[in-house]
Design an enzyme around this catalytic site. Structure first.
Site, PDB file in Angstrom:
ATOM      1  N   CYS A  64       0.829  -1.201   0.000  1.00 27.36           N
ATOM      2  CA  CYS A  64       0.000   0.000   0.000  1.00 27.36           C
ATOM      3  C   CYS A  64       0.867   1.255   0.000  1.00 27.36           C
ATOM      4  O   CYS A  64       1.867   1.317   0.707  1.00 27.36           O
ATOM      5  CB  CYS A  64      -0.895  -0.023   1.237  1.00 27.36           C
ATOM      6  SG  CYS A  64      -1.846   1.481   1.453  1.00 27.36           S
ATOM      7  N   GLN A 240     -10.284  18.620   9.931  1.00 26.38           N
ATOM      8  CA  GLN A 240      -9.014  18.127  10.491  1.00 26.38           C
ATOM      9  C   GLN A 240      -9.076  16.602  10.519  1.00 26.38           C
ATOM     10  O   GLN A 240     -10.119  16.013  10.772  1.00 26.38           O
ATOM     11  CB  GLN A 240      -8.770  18.703  11.890  1.00 26.38           C
ATOM     12  CG  GLN A 240      -8.638  20.227  11.917  1.00 26.38           C
ATOM     13  CD  GLN A 240      -7.370  20.744  11.225  1.00 26.38           C
ATOM     14  OE1 GLN A 240      -6.442  19.993  10.908  1.00 26.38           O
ATOM     15  NE2 GLN A 240      -7.344  22.044  10.948  1.00 26.38           N
ATOM     16  N   CYS A 361       0.077  23.400   7.596  1.00 27.92           N
ATOM     17  CA  CYS A 361       0.354  22.022   7.187  1.00 27.92           C
ATOM     18  C   CYS A 361       1.580  21.984   6.284  1.00 27.92           C
ATOM     19  O   CYS A 361       1.811  20.993   5.599  1.00 27.92           O
ATOM     20  CB  CYS A 361      -0.861  21.421   6.484  1.00 27.92           C
ATOM     21  SG  CYS A 361      -1.414  22.427   5.086  1.00 27.92           S
TER      22      CYS A 361
HETATM   23  C1  LIG Z   1      -6.104  24.044   6.197  1.00 28.70           C
HETATM   24  S1  LIG Z   1      -7.785  24.417   5.863  1.00 28.70           S
HETATM   25  C2  LIG Z   1      -8.241  25.073   7.432  1.00 28.70           C
HETATM   26  C3  LIG Z   1      -9.701  25.208   7.684  1.00 28.70           C
HETATM   27  C4  LIG Z   1     -10.097  25.461   9.145  1.00 28.70           C
HETATM   28  N1  LIG Z   1      -9.241  26.402   9.801  1.00 28.70           N
HETATM   29  C5  LIG Z   1     -10.159  24.156   9.899  1.00 28.70           C
HETATM   30  O1  LIG Z   1      -9.284  23.918  10.753  1.00 28.70           O
HETATM   31  O2  LIG Z   1     -11.079  23.369   9.667  1.00 28.70           O
HETATM   32  C6  LIG Z   1      -7.612  25.798   4.827  1.00 28.70           C
HETATM   33  C7  LIG Z   1      -8.901  26.463   4.421  1.00 28.70           C
HETATM   34  O3  LIG Z   1      -8.569  27.542   3.545  1.00 28.70           O
HETATM   35  C8  LIG Z   1      -9.569  27.641   2.552  1.00 28.70           C
HETATM   36  N2  LIG Z   1      -8.945  28.354   1.417  1.00 28.70           N
HETATM   37  C9  LIG Z   1      -8.136  27.843   0.458  1.00 28.70           C
HETATM   38  N3  LIG Z   1      -7.733  28.824  -0.370  1.00 28.70           N
HETATM   39  C10 LIG Z   1      -8.303  29.974   0.068  1.00 28.70           C
HETATM   40  C11 LIG Z   1      -8.259  31.328  -0.371  1.00 28.70           C
HETATM   41  N4  LIG Z   1      -7.548  31.685  -1.431  1.00 28.70           N
HETATM   42  N5  LIG Z   1      -8.950  32.256   0.327  1.00 28.70           N
HETATM   43  C12 LIG Z   1      -9.659  31.896   1.419  1.00 28.70           C
HETATM   44  N6  LIG Z   1      -9.749  30.630   1.883  1.00 28.70           N
HETATM   45  C13 LIG Z   1      -9.073  29.684   1.210  1.00 28.70           C
HETATM   46  C14 LIG Z   1      -9.969  26.210   2.266  1.00 28.70           C
HETATM   47  O4  LIG Z   1     -11.282  26.149   1.727  1.00 28.70           O
HETATM   48  C15 LIG Z   1      -9.874  25.579   3.673  1.00 28.70           C
HETATM   49  O5  LIG Z   1     -11.114  25.649   4.325  1.00 28.70           O
END
Ligand SMILES: C[S@@+](CC[C@H](N)C(=O)[O-])C[C@H]1O[C@@H](n2cnc3c(N)ncnc32)[C@H](O)[C@@H]1O
Length: 405
Positions: A64, A240, A361
Site C-alpha cells: 500500500c 481536520q 500544514c
Molecule cells: C487548512 S484548511 C483550514 C480550515 C479550518 N481552519 C479548519 O481547521 O477546519 C484551509 C482552508 O482555507 C480555505 N482556502 C483555500 N484557499 C483559500 C483562499 N484563497 N482564500 C480563502 N480561503 C481559502 C480552504 O477552503 C480551507 O477551508
C-alpha cells in the site's frame, strides 16, 4: 550491486545516501545493498539495520502506498518531523522553542479517500499501490478509525453500482455524528436507477449522506461538532484529519491567543476554531468557500451561549484583509492551505495585532510567512509540532506570534 550508507531522509520519506542515491523504506545510519538505477536503489537489502527500525504494524505496508514511515519507530518519526520544522525555521533564520510532536494514535483517522474499481468478480476498494494507479485492498489498515475501515464493503458496492468498466471511483468517507458522510467522484453520471440504488445503499448502511458528483442524497444531516456548535459541512469540505489532532491544534490556538476579545479567523473552514473560540470572544470568520461559511453561520445560529460570530466568503490570496479591516481585532487565527498565506501575511505585517495563532500544514511556507512577521516586530514564541498523519511524511504545526514592536 552497490553498498551505501543512508545519511538522512528526504521530504518524501526516502532514505538518501551520497550521490544522491534514493533508497525507499530505509533509515539514517543503515547500510544497504542493491542495484542503483537512475539514482534509485528500488529493492535494497538491509545489511545493517537502524535501532529505530521496527516491524511494520500493518500487514499492507509493503504494497500500500498510503504510509511511508511504517518501518520507523514512533520516537524516530516524531523526532524526524520535529527536525523538519527546525530545518525550515533555520532556513529562514528563525529560532524558537519547538515543542515535541503530538502524534494521533493508530486507528484515529476519521476520514479516508478510497479508490475503487470494478473487477470481473465484483469490485475492489482500498488505496493505491506505492507509485502506481493499481488499487490494493486494505481491510486491515491501521490508520483509519474502525467505522471508516468497516466502510470498505460499502465502497465496493458503490463501485459495482456506478464505476465505469475501466474507470476508478474516488470515494471520500467521513465519520459524522449522524453516520458516515460519503462523497463519490469519477463514476457514471447519476440517472434514476443509480439514484434509487444509492438510496437503498444509504438505508442499508445507515449513511447520513451520499453525494454523487454534485448531487447529494441526505438521510440525516452529517453533523460535526465544533465546541458546542453542530455544523453540517458541505460535501467534501475540509475537516481536520483526527479528533486528537484537532484538539491539539485548538489547545495551541487558544494558548497562542490568550485572553482575547475579538478574533479574526482567517481560512476558517466550517468553524473548527472559530466556533470554540466564540465561547469566549467575538469572532469574524473568513473563508474562500461560500458553502463552508454558510455552514459555519448556521452552526453558530443554532448553538446556545456563543458570542457574536460574523462571516465573510473571501479569497484571501487575491483579496486579503487590509490593515484598516484588521485594526479592530486583538487576536488572529490563520490556517492557510499548503501554499501558505503570503498576501495576507503581508497585510498582517503592517498591523500591530497583539497575538497571532498560526496553524500550518507546510513548515516551509509557514517559516517564510513567520519570518515576514518577525521582521516587522512580532516574536515567534513557540511552535507546537502536530502529527495527524502518522506513518506519513506530512508535518503540521501551530505557533504563537506576539507583537513586540
Ligand atoms: C487548512 S484548511 C483550514 C480550515 C479550518 N481552519 C479548519 O481547521 O477546519 C484551509 C482552508 O482555507 C480555505 N482556502 C483555500 N484557499 C483559500 C483562499 N484563497 N482564500 C480563502 N480561503 C481559502 C480552504 O477552503 C480551507 O477551508
Amino acid at each position: 550491486m552497490q553498498q551505501v550508507t543512508i545519511e538522512r531522509l528526504g521530504h518524501k520519506g526516502d532514505g538518501i545516501a551520497a550521490g544522491p542515491i534514493f533508497v525507499p523504506a530505509t533509515l539514517p545510519g543503515e547500510v544497504v545493498e542493491g542495484v542503483v538505477e537512475n539514482g534509485i536503489m528500488a529493492a535494497p537489502k538491509i545489511v545493517t539495520p537502524s535501532d529505530d527500525r521496527v516491524k511494520a504494524p500493518c500487514r499492507h505496508a509493503k504494497s500500500c502506498g498510503g504510509c511511508q514511515l511504517q518501518h520507523a519507530s514512533d520516537a524516530f518519526a516524531s523526532a524526524w518531523k520535529t527536525d523538519v520544522v527546525a530545518r525550515a525555521l533555520e532556513a529562514q533564520g528563525l529560532k524558537t522553542e519547538i515543542r515535541a510532536c503530538l502524534t494521533s494514535p493508530p486507528g484515529s483517522r476519521r476520514r479516508a479517500s478510497f479508490s475503487a474499481k470494478r473487477t470481473k468478480k465484483g469490485a475492489l476498494a482500498g488505496f493505491h499501490r506505492k507509485g502506481s494507479d493499481i488499487v490494493v485492498e486494505t481491510p486491515d489498515c491501521q490508520l483509519v478509525s474502525p467505522k471508516i475501515a468497516a466502510s470498505l464493503p460499502l465502497v465496493e458496492e458503490l463501485a459495482v453500482l456506478g464505476a465505469s468498466r475501466k474507470g476508478e471511483l474516488s470515494v471520500l468517507v467521513t465519520e459524522s455524528l449522524s453516520g458516515l458522510d460519503i462523497s463519490v467522484t469519477g463514476g457514471k453520471p447519476v440517472d434514476s436507477p443509480l439514484r434509487e440504488a444509492l438510496g437503498a445503499l444509504g438505508r442499508k448502511y445507515d449513511l447520513a449522506r451520499i453525494t454523487w458528483d454534485d448531487e447529494a442524497l441526505t438521510r440525516l444531516p452529517p453533523v460535526q461538532r465544533f465546541g458546542v456548535a453542530d455544523v453540517t459541512p458541505p460535501p467534501g469540505a475540509f475537516l481536520q484529519a483526527t479528533p486528537q489532532g484537532e484538539a491539539a491544534l485548538l489547545a495551541s490556538v487558544r494558548e497562542a491567543l490568550g485572553p482575547v476579545k475579538h478574533v479574526a479567523d482567517l481560512f476558517a473552514g466550517c468553524g473548527t476554531f472559530a466556533l470554540p473560540i466564540a465561547q469566549d470572544a467575538r469572532v469574524h470568520a473568513v473563508e474562500g468557500d461560500k458553502a463552508m461559511t454558510k455552514a459555519l453561520d448556521l452552526g453558530w445560529r443554532n448553538a446556545q451561549g456563543l458570542k457574536h460570530v460574523t462571516h465573510e466568503a473571501r479569497d484571501l490570496f487575491r483579496n486579503p484583509l487590509l490593515p484598516d479591516e484588521l485594526a479592530r481585532f486583538d487576536g488572529v487565527v490563520i490556517d492557510p492551505p499548503r501554499a501558505g498565506a503570503e498576501a495576507q501575511v503581508e497585510q498582517l505585517a503592517r498591523c500591530q495585532i497583539p497575538r497571532i495563532a498560526f496553524v500550518s500544514c507546510n513548515p516551509v511556507t509557514f517559516a517564510r510567512d513567520a519570518a515576514r512577521l518577525v521582521a516587522s516586530g512580532y516574536a515567534l514564541n513557540w511552535v507546537q509540532v502536530v502529527d495527524q498523519f502518522r506513518w506519513s511524511t506530512h508535518v503540521e504545526l501551530a505557533a504563537e506570534l506576539e507583537f513586540k514592536g
